[in-house]
Scaffold this motif. Structure first.
Motif, PDB file in Angstrom:
ATOM      1  N   SER A  88       0.897  -1.269  -0.015  1.00  0.00           N
ATOM      2  CA  SER A  88      -0.092   0.021   0.122  1.00  0.00           C
ATOM      3  C   SER A  88       0.963   1.246   0.193  1.00  0.00           C
ATOM      4  O   SER A  88       1.930   1.092   0.590  1.00  0.00           O
ATOM      5  CB  SER A  88      -0.820   0.083   1.216  1.00  0.00           C
ATOM      6  OG  SER A  88      -1.755  -0.892   1.031  1.00  0.00           O
ATOM      7  N   GLU A 147      -7.702   7.366  -0.715  1.00  0.00           N
ATOM      8  CA  GLU A 147      -6.739   7.144   0.626  1.00  0.00           C
ATOM      9  C   GLU A 147      -7.310   6.162   1.549  1.00  0.00           C
ATOM     10  O   GLU A 147      -6.474   5.479   2.336  1.00  0.00           O
ATOM     11  CB  GLU A 147      -6.543   8.462   1.149  1.00  0.00           C
ATOM     12  CG  GLU A 147      -5.815   9.379   0.594  1.00  0.00           C
ATOM     13  CD  GLU A 147      -5.611  10.814   1.253  1.00  0.00           C
ATOM     14  OE1 GLU A 147      -6.186  10.980   2.286  1.00  0.00           O
ATOM     15  OE2 GLU A 147      -4.474  11.486   0.920  1.00  0.00           O
ATOM     16  N   VAL A 175      -1.340   6.396   1.762  1.00  0.00           N
ATOM     17  CA  VAL A 175      -2.353   5.673   2.221  1.00  0.00           C
ATOM     18  C   VAL A 175      -2.410   5.315   3.687  1.00  0.00           C
ATOM     19  O   VAL A 175      -3.157   5.487   4.470  1.00  0.00           O
ATOM     20  CB  VAL A 175      -2.729   4.459   1.246  1.00  0.00           C
ATOM     21  CG1 VAL A 175      -3.971   3.737   1.673  1.00  0.00           C
ATOM     22  CG2 VAL A 175      -3.178   4.997  -0.124  1.00  0.00           C
ATOM     23  N   GLN A 223      -4.690   6.788   6.769  1.00  0.00           N
ATOM     24  CA  GLN A 223      -5.592   5.831   7.501  1.00  0.00           C
ATOM     25  C   GLN A 223      -5.208   5.766   9.092  1.00  0.00           C
ATOM     26  O   GLN A 223      -5.766   5.233   9.725  1.00  0.00           O
ATOM     27  CB  GLN A 223      -5.339   4.457   6.944  1.00  0.00           C
ATOM     28  CG  GLN A 223      -5.997   4.409   5.650  1.00  0.00           C
ATOM     29  CD  GLN A 223      -6.482   2.959   5.186  1.00  0.00           C
ATOM     30  OE1 GLN A 223      -6.581   1.964   6.006  1.00  0.00           O
ATOM     31  NE2 GLN A 223      -6.510   2.603   3.930  1.00  0.00           N
TER      32      GLN A 223
END
Length: 508
Positions: free
Chosen positions: A113, A412, A117, A121
Motif C-alpha cells: 500500500s 486514501e 494511504v 489511515q
C-alpha cells in the motif's frame, strides 16, 4: 577544582558535547588544509624573522613576514574554496565505495500500500488519542505501518504507538495500539531537558547521532518499542557517516538499550537517511569534471507523481527472493539534467551487520521507463473507465522487480486497482490493469511472452472452447444450420424473430 568541575560538566553534558564534536569535526574536515596552509606560511615568516634577528640583519624582516602572511592568507582562501568543492566530490566517492552498477534485472519485489494511504489511515484509527502524529514508517517484516504519536506538552514523551495493517487488495485491517507509560517512559526525540531521548542515548553511548525521520515504533506483546537507528562519524579530511547499531526505548519501563546486534530488531535497522546519502553519492560515479558539470550519476525522480514519498521505498522481496533477502530501500533514478525517464533503480538493504556501509546496487534498466508523471498520464488515458473519479488518484509508481513498475489506483481509504508496466516494448509502453489483489483484468498492451500475455491467450482459448462446447450441446450442427433445432426451439426462434421485426417497425 576548576578542572574537575569542567570534566564533570563535559561528562554530564554528553548530549551537547556529542553535537559539538560532530559539528566541529565537519568544519575541521573542510578547513583543515586551508588553515594548515596559512599556518605554514605564517610559521615560515616567523622563522625567517627570528633568523634575521640572530644574524643581526633585521632590515626587511617585518616586511618579509607580512608578505608571507598575506601570501598564506590568499593561498589559504584559494585552497579553502578548492577544497570545499573537491572535498564534496571525495565525500560522494566515499559513499560510493560499496556501490555496484549492474545490468542485471531488479530482484522481484512485492507491491505494498502506498505510504500516503498508510499516513491517511493512521489518524482515523487513533480513537480518543489526543497527541500528535510524529512519524509513520512502513515495517516490511510484518507488512504493516507503524505510527508514533507524541503526547502534548513540553515535558512529555510519547503517548501511543499504532501498528496497523493497510492491505493492498485484502479485507483484513487489523491494528494494535500500544500505550506508553507516561510516568516511566517520558522521553521523546527533540524533547525538552531530561525528556530528550537523544540526551538519554548520548548518556548511554557517546559520539553517535541519529536522524529523527529514521526512528519508528513497533508493538511487542502490547509494549511499544521506539527503534532509533544510530550513526557514527569516520574519517579526518573526508568525514562520512557509518551505521552504529540501534537504540531501543521501552515504552512501558523507560529502559534504553543501545546495541549493535540488530538481528532481533523487528524492522529496518539500517538508517534510511544513510541509504539516501549513499544514493546521492552516485553523482560521483564518474570523474571530477563529470561530477562538477553534473554529467554523471543519477537523481531521484522528482516530477511530482510520487509527491510525499519520492525515494527510498521500503519494499519486501517477493517470489524466490522473499525468504533470504528480506527487504530493501528502493529508488527509481533519472539521469542528471532535463531527462525525466527512469533509467536505473538503486537498492540498499534495510538490515546490515557491522559498522561499514551497506552494499548498494544500481540496476540499469533496459528498456527504460517513462517518467512517473508521464506514466500517470498514460494510465488516465488507457484506463479512463477506472481512473480517476471522485477522490480516486494514481499513487506511488514503484519498482517491483525485473523491469516492471507498479502504480496503485484508488482513494486514501480504499485501494481498488493496480497498473503494472514493463517499459516500452516494440515502441509502446506495455501496461496491464489488475485488481488490487493482483488478479488480471485486461491489458492496454501486453508485452509478448509476458505472464499477462500468456494469461490473456489462455483466456481466449478457454473462451473458444466454451463456445465450441455450447454449440455442440445445442445439436451439433454448424453455426447457422437450423436442422439441429427441435420443433420447440424452432418455434421460439420464429417468435423471437417476429418480435424483433415488430420492434424495429415501431422504432422506424
Amino acid at each position: 577544582m576548576s578542572l574537575l568541575a569542567a570534566g564533570f560538566v563535559l561528562w554530564y553534558a554528553s548530549y551537547y558535547t556529542t553535537v559539538v564534536v560532530w559539528e566541529l569535526r565537519k568544519l575541521l574536515a573542510w578547513f583543515a588544509l586551508p588553515l594548515l596552509a596559512v599556518a605554514c606560511c605564517v610559521a615560515t615568516g616567523l622563522v625567517l624573522r627570528q633568523i634575521r634577528r640572530r644574524t643581526g640583519r633585521s632590515v626587511g624582516g617585518a616586511n618579509t613576514t607580512a608578505v608571507l602572511a598575506w601570501l598564506g592568507g590568499v593561498f589559504g582562501l584559494v585552497l579553502a574554496v578548492g577544497w570545499l568543492v573537491y572535498g564534496a566530490y571525495l565525500q560522494d566517492r566515499a559513499y560510493m565505495a560499496t556501490a555496484q552498477i549492474v545490468t542485471d534485472p531488479v530482484p522481484t519485489l512485492s507491491a505494498r500500500s502506498p505510504y500516503l494511504v498508510g499516513k491517511a489511515q493512521a489518524a482515523p484509527h487513533l480513537g480518543d488519542v489526543t497527541g500528535e502524529i510524529a512519524d509513520i514508517t512502513y515495517l516490511p517484516d510484518s507488512d504493516r505501518f507503524g505510527t508514533l504519536v507524541e503526547r502534548r506538552g513540553w515535558l512529555a514523551g510519547y503517548e501511543v504507538g499504532l501498528v496497523q495493517e493497510v492491505p493492498l487488495g485484502g479485507s483484513g485491517r487489523s491494528q494494535e495500539r500500544c500505550p506508553f507509560d507516561v510516568e516511566k517512559a517520558d522521553a521523546r526525540i527533540s524533547g525538552w531537558f531530561g525528556h530528550n531521548l537523544g540526551r538519554k542515548i548520548s548518556a548511554e553511548k557517546r559520539w553517535v547521532r541519529f536522524e529523527a525521520d529514521d526512528a519508528y515504533v513497533t508493538c511487542s506483546n502490547g509494549t511499544p518499542v521506539v527503534v532509533v537507528p544510530l550513526k557514527r562519524q569516520t574519517g579526518l579530511l573526508v568525514v562520512t557517516e557509518r551505521p552504529a547499531g540501534v537504540a531501543l526505548y521501552d515504552g512501558r519501563t523507560g529502559k534504553l538499550t543501545v546495541t549493535t546486534d540488530t538481528s532481533a530488531v523487528p524492522g529496518p535497522s539500517y538508517p534510511l537517511s544513510l541509504a539516501a546519502r549513499q544514493r546521492e553519492g552516485t553523482a560521483a560515479v564518474g570523474s571530477f569534471s563529470d561530477w562538477w558539470f553534473e554529467r554523471s550519476g543519477w537523481d531521484a525522480s522528482e516530477d511530482g507523481a510520487n509527491e510525499g514519498n519520492e525515494a527510498e521505498f521500503t519494499l519486501r522481496y517477493g517470489g524466490a527472493d522473499a525468504g533470504a533477502a528480506g527487504s530493501a530501500y528502493v529508488t527509481p533514478l533519472t539521469p542528471q539534467g532535463e531527462a525525466s525517464s527512469v533509467v536505473a533503480v538503486s537498492r540498499v538493504p534495510t538490515r546490515h551487520r557491522g559498522g561499514a556501509l551497506a552494499p548498494m546496487t544500481v540496476h540499469r534498466l533496459d528498456p527504460a521507463w517513462s517518467s512517473p508523471k508521464a506514466l500517470v498520464a498514460l494510465i488516465k488515458a488507457e484506463y479512463r473507465d477506472v481512473c480517476c473519479y471522485n477522490d480516486d488518484q494514481v499513487f506511488e509508481v514503484v519498482p517491483t522487480g525485473g523491469s516492471t513498475w507498479t502504480a496503485t489506483i484508488g482513494s486514501e481509504q480504499n485501494i481498488r486497482y493496480r497498473v503494472e508496466g514493463r517499459g516500452p516494448v516494440e515502441g509502446r509502453e506495455a501496461t496491464c490493469l489488475k485488481a488490487a489483489d493482483g488478479a488480471l483484468i485486461r491489458c492496454a498492451y501486453a508485452a509478448p511472452g509476458s505472464p499477462e500475455d500468456q494469461e490473456l491467450k489462455r483466456r481466449e482459448q478457454q473462451k473458444q472452447q466454451d463456445e465450441a462446447a455450447k454449440g455442440s450441446g445445442s445439436g451439433g450442427g454448424a453455426p447457422g444450420d437450423l436442422k439441429g433445432l427441435t420443433d420447440d426451439q424452432l418455434a421460439d426462434l420464429q417468435r423471437s424473430l417476429g418480435d424483433e421485426f415488430l420492434r424495429r417497425l415501431k422504432s422506424g
